[in-house]
Enzyme design. Sequence first.
Site, PDB file in Angstrom:
ATOM      1  N   LEU A  65       1.239  -1.368  -0.084  1.00 35.10           N
ATOM      2  CA  LEU A  65      -0.142  -0.337   0.230  1.00 35.10           C
ATOM      3  C   LEU A  65       0.735   0.922  -0.304  1.00 35.10           C
ATOM      4  O   LEU A  65       1.770   1.112  -0.128  1.00 35.10           O
ATOM      5  CB  LEU A  65      -1.078   0.125   1.363  1.00 35.10           C
ATOM      6  CG  LEU A  65      -1.791  -1.194   1.448  1.00 35.10           C
ATOM      7  CD1 LEU A  65      -2.704  -1.642   2.579  1.00 35.10           C
ATOM      8  CD2 LEU A  65      -2.669  -1.117   0.158  1.00 35.10           C
ATOM      9  N   PRO A  66       0.215   2.295  -0.400  1.00 34.77           N
ATOM     10  CA  PRO A  66       0.803   3.494  -0.678  1.00 34.77           C
ATOM     11  C   PRO A  66       1.900   4.184   0.808  1.00 34.77           C
ATOM     12  O   PRO A  66       3.435   4.894   0.855  1.00 34.77           O
ATOM     13  CB  PRO A  66       0.047   4.482  -0.498  1.00 34.77           C
ATOM     14  CG  PRO A  66      -0.763   3.863  -1.497  1.00 34.77           C
ATOM     15  CD  PRO A  66      -1.650   2.921  -1.080  1.00 34.77           C
ATOM     16  N   THR A  97       6.308   0.783   1.520  1.00 34.50           N
ATOM     17  CA  THR A  97       7.334   1.514   2.349  1.00 34.50           C
ATOM     18  C   THR A  97       6.611   2.142   3.353  1.00 34.50           C
ATOM     19  O   THR A  97       5.812   3.426   2.950  1.00 34.50           O
ATOM     20  CB  THR A  97       8.172   2.284   1.823  1.00 34.50           C
ATOM     21  OG1 THR A  97       8.750   1.562   0.569  1.00 34.50           O
ATOM     22  CG2 THR A  97       9.349   2.759   2.151  1.00 34.50           C
ATOM     23  N   LYS A 172      15.379   0.702   4.650  1.00 32.10           N
ATOM     24  CA  LYS A 172      14.522   0.769   3.476  1.00 32.10           C
ATOM     25  C   LYS A 172      14.399   2.420   3.078  1.00 32.10           C
ATOM     26  O   LYS A 172      15.333   3.072   2.447  1.00 32.10           O
ATOM     27  CB  LYS A 172      13.022   0.560   3.462  1.00 32.10           C
ATOM     28  CG  LYS A 172      12.455   1.907   2.369  1.00 32.10           C
ATOM     29  CD  LYS A 172      12.410   0.527   1.317  1.00 32.10           C
ATOM     30  CE  LYS A 172      11.932   1.301  -0.252  1.00 32.10           C
ATOM     31  NZ  LYS A 172      12.125   0.991  -1.506  1.00 32.10           N
ATOM     32  N   LYS A 247       7.451  11.105  -0.410  1.00 30.13           N
ATOM     33  CA  LYS A 247       7.113  10.625   1.138  1.00 30.13           C
ATOM     34  C   LYS A 247       8.430   9.843   1.532  1.00 30.13           C
ATOM     35  O   LYS A 247       8.324   9.821   2.681  1.00 30.13           O
ATOM     36  CB  LYS A 247       5.467   9.303   0.628  1.00 30.13           C
ATOM     37  CG  LYS A 247       5.455   8.953   1.916  1.00 30.13           C
ATOM     38  CD  LYS A 247       4.846   7.375   1.434  1.00 30.13           C
ATOM     39  CE  LYS A 247       5.880   6.435   0.977  1.00 30.13           C
ATOM     40  NZ  LYS A 247       5.325   4.709   0.782  1.00 30.13           N
TER      41      LYS A 247
END
Length: 296
Positions: A65-66, A97, A172, A247
């Site tokens: 998911l975003p 992420t 990440k 983001k």
Amino acid sequence: MATIGFIGLGNMGGPMAINLVKAGHNVKAFDLSQAAMDTVVAEGGNAAASAADAVTGAEFVVSMLPAGKHVQGLFQTGDAPLFDLISKDALIIDSSTIDAATAQSVSAAAAERGLSFIDAPVSGGVGGAVAGTLAFMVGATDEQFAKAKPVLDVMGKNIFHAGQSGAGQIAKACNNMLLSILMTGTCEALNMGMKNGLDPAVLSEIMKQSSGGNWALNVYNPVPGVMDGVPSSNDYQGGFQVDLMYKDLGLAMDLSQQSASSVPMGSAARSLFSLHKAKGNGGLDFSSVIKLYQDQ
Ligand code: NAD
């Protein structure tokens, strides 16, 4: 073969789910977008009627998911939290992420209910998702990692156990901050060469074989026409959106703040992506940041 509920079938989740289907797993796929669902169903996935349907009876749940708010809302805090429906024997693998703090808090909330939730964000882009060669960085216990590995092996080539809950997301954030620095630096160098009359393909080859070589040059050249099959040669469509990179750099800045880590290069890259986004380029692939140099 396992029954796998897969939620979030976008640029990354779609091909990841398809690789699970191709490996023989029973994939119950769900996305808010019907077009995304259709792509996975065309390859043999089963269309789930809802996220709840996708996770019911699943041995593994994978989400792609975003951002953190989507993950937390869907599993824990939304109107119909999936934690109420997921089997206690199942393993929930979140490959989105998101910020490490949210990953840790959702994992802790899962554990309180006797559920198992791990963070397993990926690197490798859409090409890696399609080829099944992603790098996974996993935040989990040893036992959770061992259970997840056979499923992750289908979608990735390098599966790393970064540490306990949240560690995958920290790895990440570090990686994507470095990627943003490499991409903007590569754009800067290529643009300067082009402004001085060099052929970007020739300059790219020189730098690839020299000490400036890096991932952006090797597999993701930002100049249209230099490399086939990359977003720059497709009007910067698909790939990894500027909005998502922006983001991710926000996550990296938060992490640097929390740990008092100096990130001058990461801050500069974030400013560049911020400017690029403000010019209306949020939906383009992140390699389009070269336009920022060319527009000046
Ligand atoms: P995307 O926008 O293409 O896909 C996200 C999908 O999630 C969309 O199809 C959307 O409809 C779906 N979705 C959102 N909320 C939902 C909900 N409540 N229920 C069901 N589906 C829902 O994004 P992407 O590029 O696939 O990226 C997904 C994640 O992977 C992000 O966290 C991103 O940062 C990360 N990531 C992306 C790349 C890349 O190259 N694109 C690489 C590594 C990591």
